[in-house]
Design a protein around this motif. Structure first.
Motif, mmCIF file in Angstrom:
data_model
loop_
_atom_site.group_PDB
_atom_site.id
_atom_site.type_symbol
_atom_site.label_atom_id
_atom_site.label_comp_id
_atom_site.label_asym_id
_atom_site.label_seq_id
_atom_site.Cartn_x
_atom_site.Cartn_y
_atom_site.Cartn_z
ATOM 1 N N ALA A 239 0.802 -1.212 0.000
ATOM 2 C CA ALA A 239 0.000 0.000 0.000
ATOM 3 C C ALA A 239 0.842 1.272 0.000
ATOM 4 C CB ALA A 239 -0.938 0.000 1.212
ATOM 5 N N ALA A 240 2.005 1.227 0.603
ATOM 6 C CA ALA A 240 2.811 2.434 0.663
ATOM 7 C C ALA A 240 4.240 2.103 1.046
ATOM 8 C CB ALA A 240 2.223 3.402 1.709
ATOM 9 N N GLY A 241 5.147 3.018 0.731
ATOM 10 C CA GLY A 241 6.524 2.884 1.170
ATOM 11 C C GLY A 241 7.005 4.206 1.726
ATOM 12 N N ARG A 242 7.753 4.166 2.785
ATOM 13 C CA ARG A 242 8.246 5.387 3.422
ATOM 14 C C ARG A 242 9.679 5.186 3.887
ATOM 15 N NH1 ARG A 242 4.206 7.045 1.680
ATOM 16 N NH2 ARG A 242 2.484 8.182 2.656
ATOM 17 N N ARG A 243 10.474 6.265 3.799
ATOM 18 C CA ARG A 243 11.740 6.236 4.520
ATOM 19 C C ARG A 243 11.384 6.398 5.993
ATOM 20 N NH1 ARG A 243 15.390 3.774 2.129
ATOM 21 N NH2 ARG A 243 17.029 4.769 3.336
ATOM 22 N N THR A 244 11.976 5.605 6.836
ATOM 23 C CA THR A 244 11.560 5.599 8.238
ATOM 24 C C THR A 244 11.717 6.974 8.869
ATOM 25 O OG1 THR A 244 12.329 3.347 8.331
ATOM 26 C CG2 THR A 244 11.843 4.397 10.426
ATOM 27 N N GLU A 245 12.809 7.687 8.514
ATOM 28 C CA GLU A 245 13.032 8.962 9.197
ATOM 29 C C GLU A 245 12.057 10.046 8.747
ATOM 30 O OE1 GLU A 245 17.102 9.630 8.390
ATOM 31 O OE2 GLU A 245 16.832 9.981 6.260
ATOM 32 N N ASP A 246 11.329 9.782 7.662
ATOM 33 C CA ASP A 246 10.374 10.783 7.185
ATOM 34 C C ASP A 246 8.955 10.479 7.627
ATOM 35 O OD1 ASP A 246 12.468 11.907 5.853
ATOM 36 O OD2 ASP A 246 12.088 10.763 4.014
ATOM 37 N N THR A 247 8.798 9.457 8.428
ATOM 38 C CA THR A 247 7.432 9.104 8.794
ATOM 39 C C THR A 247 7.329 8.997 10.315
ATOM 40 O OG1 THR A 247 5.629 7.577 8.372
ATOM 41 C CG2 THR A 247 7.803 6.617 8.624
ATOM 42 N N THR A 248 6.122 8.723 10.764
ATOM 43 C CA THR A 248 5.900 8.573 12.198
ATOM 44 C C THR A 248 5.104 7.300 12.421
ATOM 45 O OG1 THR A 248 3.805 9.736 12.058
ATOM 46 C CG2 THR A 248 5.753 11.063 12.584
ATOM 47 N N GLY A 249 5.129 6.828 13.630
ATOM 48 C CA GLY A 249 4.362 5.640 13.972
ATOM 49 C C GLY A 249 2.893 5.841 13.646
ATOM 50 N N GLU A 250 2.384 7.059 13.903
ATOM 51 C CA GLU A 250 0.954 7.322 13.649
ATOM 52 C C GLU A 250 0.653 7.167 12.164
ATOM 53 O OE1 GLU A 250 2.734 9.853 15.511
ATOM 54 O OE2 GLU A 250 2.205 8.637 17.255
ATOM 55 N N GLU A 251 1.559 7.691 11.348
ATOM 56 C CA GLU A 251 1.300 7.608 9.910
ATOM 57 C C GLU A 251 1.295 6.149 9.449
ATOM 58 O OE1 GLU A 251 2.833 9.386 5.594
ATOM 59 O OE2 GLU A 251 4.265 9.106 7.219
ATOM 60 N N ILE A 252 2.232 5.367 9.968
ATOM 61 C CA ILE A 252 2.303 3.952 9.581
ATOM 62 C C ILE A 252 1.014 3.233 9.980
ATOM 63 C CG2 ILE A 252 3.538 1.767 9.939
ATOM 64 C CD1 ILE A 252 5.178 3.672 8.325
ATOM 65 N N VAL A 253 0.561 3.514 11.203
ATOM 66 C CA VAL A 253 -0.672 2.871 11.654
ATOM 67 C C VAL A 253 -1.826 3.263 10.733
ATOM 68 C CG1 VAL A 253 -2.367 2.748 13.530
ATOM 69 C CG2 VAL A 253 0.070 2.677 14.047
ATOM 70 N N ALA A 254 -1.878 4.547 10.379
ATOM 71 C CA ALA A 254 -2.952 5.006 9.495
ATOM 72 C C ALA A 254 -2.878 4.315 8.134
ATOM 73 C CB ALA A 254 -2.865 6.525 9.326
ATOM 74 N N LEU A 255 -1.656 4.084 7.661
ATOM 75 C CA LEU A 255 -1.490 3.405 6.375
ATOM 76 C C LEU A 255 -1.901 1.943 6.472
ATOM 77 C CD1 LEU A 255 1.919 4.951 5.312
ATOM 78 C CD2 LEU A 255 -0.233 5.235 4.089
ATOM 79 N N ILE A 256 -1.594 1.342 7.612
ATOM 80 C CA ILE A 256 -1.937 -0.076 7.777
ATOM 81 C C ILE A 256 -3.436 -0.268 7.809
ATOM 82 C CG2 ILE A 256 -1.899 -1.986 9.440
ATOM 83 C CD1 ILE A 256 0.940 -1.122 10.149
ATOM 84 N N THR A 257 -4.114 0.599 8.584
ATOM 85 C CA THR A 257 -5.562 0.427 8.730
ATOM 86 C C THR A 257 -6.306 0.915 7.500
ATOM 87 O OG1 THR A 257 -5.709 2.570 9.795
ATOM 88 C CG2 THR A 257 -5.517 0.623 11.223
ATOM 89 N N GLY A 258 -5.641 1.706 6.658
ATOM 90 C CA GLY A 258 -6.316 2.237 5.485
ATOM 91 C C GLY A 258 -6.939 3.582 5.752
ATOM 92 N N ALA A 259 -6.749 4.118 6.971
ATOM 93 C CA ALA A 259 -7.280 5.437 7.277
ATOM 94 C C ALA A 259 -6.611 6.486 6.390
ATOM 95 C CB ALA A 259 -7.046 5.766 8.744
ATOM 96 N N LYS A 260 -5.380 6.197 5.977
ATOM 97 C CA LYS A 260 -4.680 7.104 5.084
ATOM 98 C C LYS A 260 -4.193 6.281 3.898
ATOM 99 C CE LYS A 260 -0.782 10.192 4.817
ATOM 100 N NZ LYS A 260 0.372 10.801 5.420
#
Lengths: 344, 265
Positions: free
Chosen positions: B242-263
């Motif tokens: 669903a998405a790829g991110r450099r770890t230093e450019d993201t946050t735990g909240e964003e990852i969770v949102a990507l996992i659940t599909g909220a984002k």
């Protein structure tokens, strides 16, 4: 925490016997602490057979001074030879977590095939080959069914027991074939000093098995497949091939034992030989080989076979009724299995 | 099948990755009967980086990892290793190509010594023809080198694995995966069963693998660990990447949102 783990693990490395994990001069501070070792029941499980043998020998010698005469020692060794060969083959199947309940019947069938070849006028050398190859093929068939048919070892070999005994009767017509051959006579009676040829054969088999188990890739794969089939599979070891191989090995040993049996009784008989099955499994258990698989050694079952032979021989010398012998053997085996609970 | 050469890597944000792409998956799809476990998965793994794959249960993480490790064969799509298309028939082939897996079960034989486990099915032998015997001395020495090379905390390579703690076992399994010139080490929940202190040790070991220039593929449910360890995160959701991110450019909240599909990506 770290230092505590370190010391126990080093003890572990030292304590472990002649199998896989062994002493490493460079990494472990040498000198076993005997007091510590003797306090560990695991040591006793591994040493059960040799220690038990010494205890029995001393006991019987005290009760009957003829026990350790040259003649009786010779007789015991000769009687133990067949059992040692069977137990050595059995060790490999047990090491994979299996069991070959057909060993004794395979031996009988091989012996009968020896007789058939002999009766047909084949030279003794050919008869020997026929006997060994019969065992090999029967073991191979069992191994293929277990490994590739994915049927439990216990079920396949209990079926194999019945099939081999039946085949022995079918092929022989239920009749014994007496074997009159100077070669076989010399095999059973001759030897080097006190050590008869059957004993030499047994020792060579045991030594070869030791090398196979601890100094070849195959041996390591046997122990791995028995200790953790998942880990073996994950590292690319084919547990099916290992299973097939160990039963082939056990069958081959049974075929060789068939030759020794023919030499010993001077005939190829389709007799049941149940006591050889019980004693072969018992020797392996006495030898500290884990029935769950993954832990094995060859010297243990060798001493186990000697112990069981000394036990029956001693009881006979003391005039104890033969009927008590199975009781004694059974008790010793259960005791050994009890000790092996502490092996971990 | 989409052309693997023209597609640029997925958007990676401002911080640019440094290592070369070691493994490139494009359009990887796999169905089990009517269940589409993987749908057009595109992702890259780089040498000298820890790449994490996160996602809910059933999102396809394990299935994808098994495709890379040779357990499953994709129905469609390509997997390139070091620029060459690969298609493994079994895990052994993947191993030979330099892809090692540290299974969650660790795949260690408890009654064998550490050195025997390190060399399991790759035993060194000496001698000729059918008379080849194990080179036990050589393997023990090699095992000591492997263990000390990664500064692994294992008491002695002659100890039985049975006598090791959970963290030490994990270290042995990782050590085995790292040995034998592996290029990619796959780890499935490497610290799930470990205490705090042992987790720290294992994480340090994982970092050393990266610093040695290997690619590490981490499957973890532990977001804190993913954020702490990884350089790149790929998020899987219902069989897709669903998405790829450099770890230093993201946050735990964003990852969770990507996992659940909220984002969405």
């Amino acid at each position: 925490m770290v230092s505590a783990t370190t010391s126990t693990s080093r003890d572990g490395a030292r304590r472990s016997g002649p199998d896989g994990a062994d002493r490493d001069g460079a990494a472990t501070p040498a000198r076993p602490r005997w007091r510590e070792r003797l306090a560990d029941p695991g040591t006793w499980a591994e040493l059960a057979a040799p220690v038990g043998l010494v205890v029995l020998v001393v006991l019987f010698q005290v009760l009957d001074p003829t026990f350790l005469t040259l003649g009786n020692i010779e007789a015991m060794l000769a009687a133990a030879a067949i059992l040692v060969v069977l137990a050595t083959g059995q060790t490999f199947t047990v090491a994979t977590g299996g069991i070959d309940l057909a060993v004794a019947s395979t031996m009988t069938f091989s012996a009968v095939m020896f007789g058939v070849a002999f009766g047909a006028g084949a030279p003794v050398g050919v008869c020997v080959v026929v006997s060994v190859v019969t065992g090999l093929l029967f073991g191979l068939a069992q191994g293929l069914v277990i490994g590739y048919g994915r049927i439990t070892d216990f079920i396949v070999t209990i079926g194999g027991l019945s099939i081999a005994s039946g085949l022995a009767l079918v092929v022989s017509g239920g009749q014994p074939q007496s074997i009159i051959s100077t070669f076989m006579l010399r095999l059973s009676t001759g030897g080097v000093g006190v050590v008869g040829y059957p004993v030499l054969v047994a020792l060579v088999v045991a030594a070869a098995a030791h090398v196979l188990l601890f100094h070849t890739r195959f041996g390591t794969h046997v122990l791995a497949a028995g200790g953790s089939p998942e880990a073996a599979t994950a590292t690319g070891i084919s547990t099916r091939r290992v299973k097939t191989a160990v039963y082939t090995l056990s069958g081959t040993c049974a075929g060789l034992a068939g030759v020794l049996l023919v030499a010993r009784i001077g005939a190829a008989e389709p007799a049941a030989n149940t006591q050889f099955l019980l004693n072969a499994v018992a020797s392996v258990v006495l030898g500290g080989v884990a029935l769950m698989g993954g832990r094995a050694n060859i010297a243990g079952p060798l001493f186990g076979a000697l112990l069981l032979t000394a036990l029956t021989n001693g009881l006979t010398l003391l005039g104890v009724s033969q009927f008590y012998q199975p009781v004694a053997v059974g008790s010793v085996v259960v005791l050994a299995a009890f000790l092996s609970r502490y092996q971990r | 099948m989409s052309s693997p050469t023209t597609t640029a890597p997925r958007p990676t944000g401002p911080s640019e990755p440094t290592g070369d792409v070691l493994l490139r998956a494009r359009g990887v799809s796999l169905s089990f009967g009517s269940v589409r476990a993987l749908k057009d998965v595109d992702l890259d793994l780089r040498a000298g980086e820890i790449t994490a794959i996160v996602g809910d249960n059933g999102a396809g993480k394990s299935t994808f990892v098994k495709c890379v490790a040779g357990v499953h064969r994709p129905d469609d799509g390509t997997i390139e290793l070091g620029g060459d298309a690969v298609s493994f028939r079994d895990p052994q082939e993947a191993r030979e190509a330099g892809i090692e897996t540290v299974h969650q079960s660790l795949a260690l034989v408890e009654d064998l010594a550490v050195w025997q486990n390190l060399y399991l099915n790759r035993e060194l032998t000496k001698g000729v023809g059918p008379f080849r015997v194990l080179d036990r001395r050589g393997m023990r020495a090699g095992a000591r080198d492997m263990v000390s090379g990664l500064s692994v905390n294992v008491p002695s390579t002659t100890s039985r694995v049975r006598r090791l703690s959970g963290g030490q076992r994990q270290a042995v399994a990782i050590c085995r995966a790292a040995g034998f010139s592996s290029r990619l080490v796959i780890m499935d929940e490497p610290t799930a069963a470990l205490g705090v202190q042992e987790t720290e040790r294992v994480e340090a070991l994982i970092r050393r693998l990266r610093d040695d220039g290997r690619a590490v593929l981490l499957v973890s449910h532990n977001f804190e660990q993913v954020m702490r360890l990884s350089d790149q995160v790929w998020v899987m959701r219902s069989g897709r990447c669903a998405a790829g991110r450099r770890t230093e450019d993201t946050t735990g909240e964003e990852i969770v949102a990507l996992i659940t599909g909220a984002k969405s990506a």
